[in-house]
Design a protein around this motif. Structure first.
Motif, short mmCIF file in Angstrom:
data_model
loop_
_atom_site.label_atom_id
_atom_site.label_comp_id
_atom_site.label_asym_id
_atom_site.label_seq_id
_atom_site.Cartn_x
_atom_site.Cartn_y
_atom_site.Cartn_z
N LEU A 77 32.03 35.18 82.63
CA LEU A 77 31.72 36.46 81.99
C LEU A 77 31.86 36.45 80.46
N ALA A 78 32.79 35.67 79.94
CA ALA A 78 33.22 35.86 78.56
C ALA A 78 32.46 35.02 77.54
N ASP A 79 32.52 35.49 76.28
CA ASP A 79 32.11 34.70 75.12
C ASP A 79 33.27 33.85 74.63
N ARG A 80 34.48 34.44 74.67
CA ARG A 80 35.70 33.73 74.30
C ARG A 80 36.80 34.09 75.30
N ILE A 81 37.71 33.14 75.51
CA ILE A 81 38.83 33.36 76.41
C ILE A 81 40.13 33.21 75.64
N VAL A 82 40.98 34.24 75.71
CA VAL A 82 42.29 34.22 75.08
C VAL A 82 43.31 33.79 76.13
N ILE A 83 44.01 32.70 75.87
CA ILE A 83 44.99 32.16 76.80
C ILE A 83 46.39 32.52 76.31
N LEU A 84 47.12 33.27 77.15
CA LEU A 84 48.46 33.71 76.80
C LEU A 84 49.52 32.84 77.46
N ARG B 291 48.24 31.17 73.01
CA ARG B 291 48.33 29.72 72.96
C ARG B 291 47.03 29.10 72.45
N LYS B 292 45.92 29.71 72.85
CA LYS B 292 44.62 29.16 72.47
C LYS B 292 43.54 30.21 72.66
N ILE B 293 42.53 30.17 71.83
CA ILE B 293 41.33 30.98 72.02
C ILE B 293 40.17 30.02 72.18
N LEU B 294 39.54 30.05 73.34
CA LEU B 294 38.49 29.10 73.69
C LEU B 294 37.12 29.78 73.60
N SER B 295 36.25 29.26 72.76
CA SER B 295 34.88 29.76 72.65
C SER B 295 34.00 29.05 73.68
N LEU B 296 33.18 29.81 74.39
CA LEU B 296 32.33 29.26 75.43
C LEU B 296 30.89 29.18 74.96
N SER B 297 30.22 28.09 75.31
CA SER B 297 28.82 27.91 74.96
C SER B 297 28.11 27.23 76.12
N PHE B 298 27.19 27.97 76.76
CA PHE B 298 26.44 27.44 77.90
C PHE B 298 24.98 27.22 77.52
N GLU B 299 24.26 26.52 78.40
CA GLU B 299 22.85 26.29 78.19
C GLU B 299 22.10 27.62 78.15
N SER C 126 40.89 39.16 66.54
CA SER C 126 39.80 40.03 66.09
C SER C 126 38.63 39.88 67.05
N VAL C 127 37.93 40.99 67.29
CA VAL C 127 36.83 41.04 68.24
C VAL C 127 35.60 41.60 67.53
N GLU C 128 34.49 40.87 67.64
CA GLU C 128 33.25 41.28 66.99
C GLU C 128 32.48 42.29 67.86
N PRO C 129 31.66 43.15 67.24
CA PRO C 129 30.83 44.08 68.03
C PRO C 129 29.95 43.34 69.02
N GLY C 130 29.92 43.80 70.27
CA GLY C 130 29.09 43.20 71.30
C GLY C 130 29.70 41.99 71.96
N GLU C 131 30.90 41.61 71.56
CA GLU C 131 31.53 40.41 72.12
C GLU C 131 32.24 40.75 73.43
N PHE C 132 32.25 39.77 74.34
CA PHE C 132 32.94 39.90 75.63
C PHE C 132 34.12 38.92 75.60
N ILE C 133 35.34 39.47 75.61
CA ILE C 133 36.56 38.68 75.56
C ILE C 133 37.25 38.75 76.92
N ALA C 134 37.72 37.61 77.41
CA ALA C 134 38.55 37.59 78.62
C ALA C 134 39.95 37.15 78.21
N VAL C 135 40.95 37.75 78.86
CA VAL C 135 42.35 37.42 78.59
C VAL C 135 42.96 36.90 79.88
N VAL C 136 43.50 35.67 79.83
CA VAL C 136 44.13 35.07 81.00
C VAL C 136 45.55 34.64 80.62
N GLY C 137 46.37 34.44 81.65
CA GLY C 137 47.75 34.02 81.42
C GLY C 137 48.54 34.14 82.70
#
Length: 255
Positions: free
Chosen positions: A202-209, A217-225, A30-41
């Motif tokens: 770039l992303a708020d969360r990264i989906v790892i395929l 396999r995993k969804i990683l949430s990113l949090s920077f300073e 699921s993707v929230e409004p305004g969210e930036f998702i990256a998909v890698v694999g």
């Protein structure tokens, strides 16, 4: 807040005379409004297939895709799709290129054209309105392609490795530009990329395929300073290398 996009146990296979190739298996996201998702694999795992499903170009064989809580085909959502190549027509001016989608939709209203003019000015292309695309650098061409897509005011923006044709330095600059533009325009975006650094910056969360058939396999949430608001600043953050290593280990373990 209701998700703008939901994938519910989505699976898809390609069929040919030689047999069946399972591309995606039981994908839920699921993707929230305004969210930036990256998909890698891994290469060939089905990342572009995932975008094709979300865009409605192909239909899932199992599961459901919902936009604004409604089935994809009935949601009325406006989906923008930015490909690896900019696909600017060399015989049209930059201005004619960026308003092409509006022209096709017969939506060349004064309000829409004012929006195009504003984006060209804001993102440094107003001096090239009457120029052919050959007058633009690779990065400027990608900005023009993004403006063409944003002119249609998409509810969700799909990006299929839009920087892959650029050299490394230009790729960094354009990634920063495009990421900043998407944030400024408050757009929901899904980026497919094989570049882990690009995903992290770039992303708020990264989906790892996983490998095909792709599973999450995993969804990683990113949090920077707080002062790491731009992609280039994220690269200098001490958190960057930790995220990179975490994604790399996940790909190696489950690739």
């Amino acid at each position: 807040m209701e998700p703008i996009l939901e994938l519910i146990h989505v699976s898809f296979s390609y069929h040919s005379i030689t047999g069946e190739t399972e591309a995606l298996s039981d994908i839920s996201l699921s993707v929230e409004p305004g969210e930036f998702i990256a998909v890698v694999g891994p290469s060939g795992c089905g990342k572009t297939t995932l975008l094709s499903l979300i865009s409605g170009l192909i239909a899932p064989e199992a599961g459901e895709i919902r936009l604004f809580g409604k089935p994809l085909g009935t949601s009325g959502a406006n989906i923008g799709y930015m490909l690896q190549r900019d696909h600017l027509f060399e015989w049209r001016t930059v201005y004619d290129n960026v308003q092409l989608g509006l022209e096709i939709r017969r939506s060349l209203t004064p309000k829409a054209l004012d929006r195009v003019d504003s984006m060209l000015d804001t993102y440094g292309l107003s001096d090239f309105k009457k120029a052919p695309p050959t007058a633009l650098s690779g990065g400027m061409r990608q900005r023009a392609a993004l403006i063409r897509t944003l002119a249609l005011e998409p509810d969700i923006l799909l990006l299929d490795e839009p920087f892959s044709a650029l050299d490394y330095q230009t790729r960094l600059e354009v990634g920063d530009d495009i990421g900043s533009i998407i944030r400024k325009e408050h757009k929901t975006a899904i980026l497919v990329t094989h570049d882990l650094s690009e995903a992290i910056t770039l992303a708020d969360r990264i989906v790892i395929l996983s490998r095909r058939p792709a599973r999450i396999r995993k969804i990683l949430s990113l949090s920077f300073e707080e002062d790491c608001g731009s992609p280039l600043k994220r690269r200098s953050s001490p958190l960057f290398s930790g995220y990179f290593e975490e994604i790399w280990k996940e790909l190696k373990a489950h690739g």
